[in-house]
Motif scaffolding. Structure first.
Motif, mmCIF file in Angstrom:
data_model
loop_
_atom_site.group_PDB
_atom_site.id
_atom_site.type_symbol
_atom_site.label_atom_id
_atom_site.label_comp_id
_atom_site.label_asym_id
_atom_site.label_seq_id
_atom_site.Cartn_x
_atom_site.Cartn_y
_atom_site.Cartn_z
ATOM 1 N N GLN A 65 0.796 -1.208 -0.006
ATOM 2 C CA GLN A 65 0.073 0.133 0.231
ATOM 3 C C GLN A 65 0.930 1.204 0.148
ATOM 4 O O GLN A 65 0.607 2.210 -0.632
ATOM 5 N N GLY A 66 1.909 1.184 0.754
ATOM 6 C CA GLY A 66 2.797 2.257 0.805
ATOM 7 C C GLY A 66 2.529 3.523 1.790
ATOM 8 O O GLY A 66 3.118 4.478 1.561
ATOM 9 N N THR A 67 1.618 3.176 2.536
ATOM 10 C CA THR A 67 1.075 4.384 3.447
ATOM 11 C C THR A 67 1.174 4.078 4.855
ATOM 12 O O THR A 67 0.664 4.600 5.880
ATOM 13 N N GLY A 68 2.197 3.000 5.146
ATOM 14 C CA GLY A 68 2.453 2.682 6.593
ATOM 15 C C GLY A 68 1.252 1.965 7.105
ATOM 16 O O GLY A 68 0.516 1.184 6.663
ATOM 17 N N GLY A 69 1.545 1.868 8.412
ATOM 18 C CA GLY A 69 0.264 1.059 9.271
ATOM 19 C C GLY A 69 0.632 0.646 10.473
ATOM 20 O O GLY A 69 1.735 1.035 11.072
ATOM 21 N N ARG A 70 -0.029 -0.038 11.273
ATOM 22 C CA ARG A 70 0.136 -0.552 12.682
ATOM 23 C C ARG A 70 -0.126 -1.938 12.697
ATOM 24 O O ARG A 70 -1.067 -2.601 12.318
ATOM 25 N N ILE A 71 1.026 -2.620 13.168
ATOM 26 C CA ILE A 71 0.851 -4.300 13.534
ATOM 27 C C ILE A 71 0.862 -4.302 15.151
ATOM 28 O O ILE A 71 1.989 -3.966 15.510
ATOM 29 N N ILE A 72 0.176 -5.329 15.632
ATOM 30 C CA ILE A 72 0.075 -5.359 17.068
ATOM 31 C C ILE A 72 -0.148 -6.844 17.276
ATOM 32 O O ILE A 72 -1.148 -7.176 16.793
ATOM 33 N N GLY A 73 0.591 -6.993 18.271
ATOM 34 C CA GLY A 73 0.467 -8.677 18.780
ATOM 35 C C GLY A 73 0.017 -8.813 20.173
ATOM 36 O O GLY A 73 0.152 -7.947 21.075
ATOM 37 N N ALA A 74 -0.407 -9.966 20.738
ATOM 38 C CA ALA A 74 -0.767 -10.276 22.050
ATOM 39 C C ALA A 74 0.308 -11.122 22.518
ATOM 40 O O ALA A 74 0.802 -12.217 22.107
ATOM 41 N N SER A 75 0.939 -10.477 23.575
ATOM 42 C CA SER A 75 1.960 -11.058 24.496
ATOM 43 C C SER A 75 1.265 -11.313 25.874
ATOM 44 O O SER A 75 -0.059 -11.435 25.694
ATOM 45 N N SER A 76 1.928 -11.127 26.877
ATOM 46 C CA SER A 76 1.220 -11.378 28.218
ATOM 47 C C SER A 76 2.336 -11.058 29.301
ATOM 48 O O SER A 76 3.522 -10.774 28.719
ATOM 49 N N VAL A 77 2.005 -10.690 30.676
ATOM 50 C CA VAL A 77 2.838 -10.497 31.555
ATOM 51 C C VAL A 77 3.583 -11.832 31.717
ATOM 52 O O VAL A 77 4.957 -11.737 32.042
ATOM 53 N N LEU A 78 3.061 -13.022 30.987
ATOM 54 C CA LEU A 78 4.087 -14.305 31.294
ATOM 55 C C LEU A 78 4.992 -14.159 30.120
ATOM 56 O O LEU A 78 5.763 -15.322 30.141
ATOM 57 N N GLY A 79 4.958 -13.298 29.212
ATOM 58 C CA GLY A 79 5.950 -13.110 28.210
ATOM 59 C C GLY A 79 7.060 -12.253 28.733
ATOM 60 O O GLY A 79 8.065 -12.099 27.982
#
Length: 256
Positions: free
Chosen positions: A133-147
């Motif tokens: 797309q060439g317009t950037g973005g946001r990628i977000i993942g699920a970790s944890s306090v146990l990570g």
């Protein structure tokens, strides 16, 4: 990110934290695509009805996040419908209370495939699309306090959530030149269906809440909306100089 319609895809959105994130991003003005496994089609349909009833844009796509073909196809479906993806929230996750001497290799693989491989596949195919797309973005993942801090009796879950932290840092470095930020959230004890995986099977709910809540200086567990509020910020334009981070939302049960 542009001023046109912004599109967010949330995996594991049929319940709990994923559902709260999807609803919050919808309220933030995103066209939200909810994902979960095929067995939750009816639930996803009902949630989309709730979103559209508020005058928001929503849809759903089913896919198993541990399957590369299905994740590739999921991203393609979203792009075919909306033309783009601006935010990917790789939220889907599972866990179990299985001490090291008892956990089977099948259980280990099942948890790692969803929690680590699934996040990797979401990062990969969302990243490829955002680069295109060439317009950037946001990628977000699920970790944890146990990570961030190991815990006994759920080794696969701990390992998978540590993996998400490392993957998030690697992806942030690779995707950063394309104006794509990559971050993760690390919840503590959150009142969801996954909470029982933290304690021995059969632990009464009241006991569970008391034990886990007691670990926090605030003497309470968190709720899905607490995580959704953090994700709302990470997904926004205001977070543009934050990347490679795994941000804690744990009520003070662990300081980093």
């Amino acid at each position: 990110m542009t001023d046109d319609i912004r599109v967010a895809l949330v995996t594991g959105a049929a319940r709990g934290i994923g559902k709260a994130i999807a609803f919050r991003l919808s309220d933030d003005g995103f066209a939200v695509v909810l994902n979960d496994i095929h067995q939750n089609t009816e639930v996803l349909s009902q949630l989309v009805d709730e979103i559209t009833a508020k005058g928001r844009t929503g849809s759903f796509v089913t896919a198993d996040v541990s399957s590369e073909d299905e994740i590739r196809g999921m991203v393609e479906q979203v792009v075919q419908r909306y033309g783009r993806i601006d935010v990917m929230v790789a939220n889907a996750g599972i866990g179990s209370y299985s001490p090291i001497p008892q956990i089977t290799i099948d259980e280990w693989d099942r948890i790692m495939n969803v929690n680590a491989r699934g996040v990797f596949l979401c990062y990969k195919y969302a990243g490829l699309q955002m680069i295109k797309q060439g317009t950037g973005g946001r990628i977000i993942g699920a970790s944890s306090v146990l990570g961030k801090r190991g815990s006994a009796f759920n080794p696969a879950y701990v390992a998978s959530k540590f993996a998400v932290r490392g993957l998030t840092q690697a992806a942030a470095m690779e995707f950063g030149p394309h104006n794509i930020t990559v971050n993760a959230y690390a919840p503590g004890a959150i009142d969801t269906d996954l909470l029982p995986a933290s304690l021995p099977p059969g632990t009464p709910r009241e006991t569970m809440i008391s034990i886990l809540g007691g670990m926090s200086p605030m003497k309470t567990v968190g709720y899905p909306v607490d995580v959704a509020n953090l994700v709302s910020f990470i997904a926004s334009d205001k977070s543009g100089f934050i990347t490679g981070q795994t941000l804690s939302v744990n009520g003070g049960t662990y300081f980093d």
